[in-house]
Scaffold this active site. Structure first.
Site: not given
Ligand code: NAD
Length: 506
Positions: A256, A392
């Site tokens: 997601e 976004e």
């Molecule tokens: P992010 O992608 O930076 O991080 C999400 C998770 O992924 C964290 O736990 C992070 O440590 C991990 N991560 C980062 N790099 C990784 C890698 N290379 N391999 C594996 N894991 C890794 O996102 P964020 O800043 O925590 O959250 C904001 C984003 O999440 C926004 O884009 C928002 O739209 C999205 N979001 C989507 C939903 C949905 O249901 N569609 C819900 C909430 C947030």
């Protein structure tokens, strides 16, 4: 630790195979409303920690899978009672480390509770179907089976509810899990795991690792003994996880990701409702919901009134420390978010938008030590190639885009690579049906903001917002596989499709 910081309160540990473990290196967890305050120190987990957690989950899988589904469900009943007991503490933790105002943080804890209640309730639901065979003496069953070890990788902005959307169905169905919360919100993830231990989840069924995404998260997503990666976060990371799963010969993933959601205000809309919907969609949680609206697509006949009321109301919204009475929203999560939002605000000007409200960085005495940025609202005519109305931003940044007819509004809405959430404001039932059918989204709303999901619905988007594996109630399809099972009750063998069973004695 930097000068002038307070003493750490939280000391985080990882939970692997039933044991709390210290880590060699740590990361600071800071308060986004007051970045001088260090809230805690948390492990900077490594690939070795990820591997140990996966091994523990694998070891625990056979016994957990064989445990009665009803018994697994009862652990969620206990967990629900514990969440209810601790709701205020959990809400306060969530508000402190995510910056979400405390009333909204409480609502998120309640949403997590609802997921736990839902999971418990579904424990006694059927695990498959019984269907007819063309041979009268055969019974056919469709049965769901757990897939094995599930890695749950979650974002900072819903650090209690989103993990439960994934941990709940995964565990109920008999999978074991390794949970990696965001390094921005490690404490609420830890408190959730503590409650799961107290509820009685056996050693190895739930494992917790902390740290940076590109280190421990990446190691988990790559690990060959992980069967499913349940990921929620940005498109960039989700896309990386999808590629890792595609390169594996057995791993699947449910991703997601981001959005450029919108509220569409039709010519017959109630103006007051439309403005309320736009304000909540764009600025609640400081625009940091996956479903936050970056766009209000507004019929030209309502534009002037809509813009005037929207800006007037936006000016009066209070962005403050999460514990401030009357606050509407809190700070952004960190400095790079501030930089990104201000960069997109500047880009709107470069793209020749008409800026209607620019609240900028909020840095008066009470907010200068936090990541506070206020609403930015601009009018932008739709045109090819404009980045601000397609990408976004994940902050309080709202484009008002005029349209002249419904067909055009749909084209504008769909003109982004995301498709997560859409709200249409109209009094006309034919009109909302048209938008319902023509727009690309996962969650649609009429006369509401485009935020506000409930756990018993699927939650997932299309295009860059998701990979067709929705979360919450629908996650069950990602963490189980459907098997067919055929039983013959006749004394001989009769084959389907009229095939003769030639090997049999005549
Ligand atoms: P992010 O992608 O930076 O991080 C999400 C998770 O992924 C964290 O736990 C992070 O440590 C991990 N991560 C980062 N790099 C990784 C890698 N290379 N391999 C594996 N894991 C890794 O996102 P964020 O800043 O925590 O959250 C904001 C984003 O999440 C926004 O884009 C928002 O739209 C999205 N979001 C989507 C939903 C949905 O249901 N569609 C819900 C909430 C947030």
């Amino acid at each position: 630790m930097t000068q002038g910081t307070k003493t750490s309160q939280w000391i985080g540990r990882q939970f692997i195979n039933g044991d709390w473990r210290e880590a060699a290196a740590t990361l600071e967890n800071r308060n986004p409303a007051n970045f001088a305050e260090v809230l805690g120190l948390f492990p900077r987990g490594t690939a070795a920690d990820a591997a140990a957690a996966v091994a523990a989950a694998r070891k625990a899988f056979p016994a957990w899978r064989r445990t009665s589904r009803i018994k697994r469900g009862e652990l969620f009943d206990r967990l629900a009672a514990l969440i209810r007991r601790d709701v205020d503490k959990l809400a306060a933790t969530l508000a402190r480390e995510s910056g979400k105002i405390v009333d909204e943080a409480r609502a998120e804890v309640v949403e997590g509770l609802h997921m736990v209640q839902y999971v418990c309730g579904t424990a006694r639901q059927p695990i498959g179907d019984c269907v007819a065979s063309e041979i009268a003496g055969k019974d056919l069953y469709v049965r769901r089976k757990p897939r094995g070890v599930v890695a749950v990788i979650t974002p900072w902005n819903f650090p209690f509810a989103v993990p439960l959307w994934m941990l709940g169905p995964s565990l109920l169905e008999g999978n074991t899990v390794v949970f990696k919360p965001s390094d921005e919100t490690p404490e609420i993830g830890t408190q959730l795991v503590e409650l799961m231990i107290e509820a009685g989840f056996p050693a190895g069924t739930v494992n917790l690792v902390h740290g940076l995404g590109e280190e421990v998260g990446d190691a988990l997503a790559r690990h060959d003994d992980v069967d499913v990666v349940c990921f929620t976060g940005s498109y960039e990371v989700g896309s990386h996880i999808r590629k890792l799963a595609a390169a594996s010969d057995h791993k699947t993933c449910a991703c997601e990701m981001g959005s450029k959601s919108a509220v569409i205000v039709c010519e017959d809309a109630r103006l007051d409702l439309a403005v309320d919907a736009a304000l909540l969609s764009a600025f609640k949680t400081t625009g940091q919901r996956c479903v936050s609206a970056g766009r209000a697509i507004v019929h030209r006949s309502l534009l002037a009134k809509f813009e005037a009321e929207l800006c007037e109301r936006a000016k009066s919204l209070v962005f403050a420390d999460p514990f401030t009475k009357g606050a509407f929203a809190g700070p952004l999560i960190n400095q790079s978010s501030v930089d990104k939002v201000l960069r997109y605000n500047a880009l709107a000007r470069e793209e020749m938008a008409k800026v209607l409200l620019d609240s900028g960085r909020l840095d008066d005495d009470s907010r200068k030590h936090g990541y506070f940025v206020g609403p930015f609202i601009y009018r932008q005519e739709h045109a090819p190639g404009l980045r601000t109305i397609r990408e976004e931003v994940f902050g309080p940044h709202l484009a008002v885009i005029p349209f002249d007819d419904d067909e055009q509004a749909v084209r504008i809405y769909n003109d982004t690579r995301y498709g997560l959430s859409m709200a249409v404001v109209t009094e006309d039932y034919r009109r909302w049906r048209f938008y319902r059918d023509e727009c690309d989204y996962g969650m649609g709303y009429v006369n509401l903001p485009c935020i506000g999901a409930e756990v018993h619905l699927p939650f997932g988007g299309v295009k860059r917002s998701g990979n067709g594996q929705p979360s919450a109630a629908a996650l069950i399809d990602s963490v189980t596989h459907k098997t067919s099972f055929t039983v013959n009750h006749e004394l001989g063998i009769t084959m389907a499709q009229g095939m003769t069973a030639g090997a049999q004695k005549q």
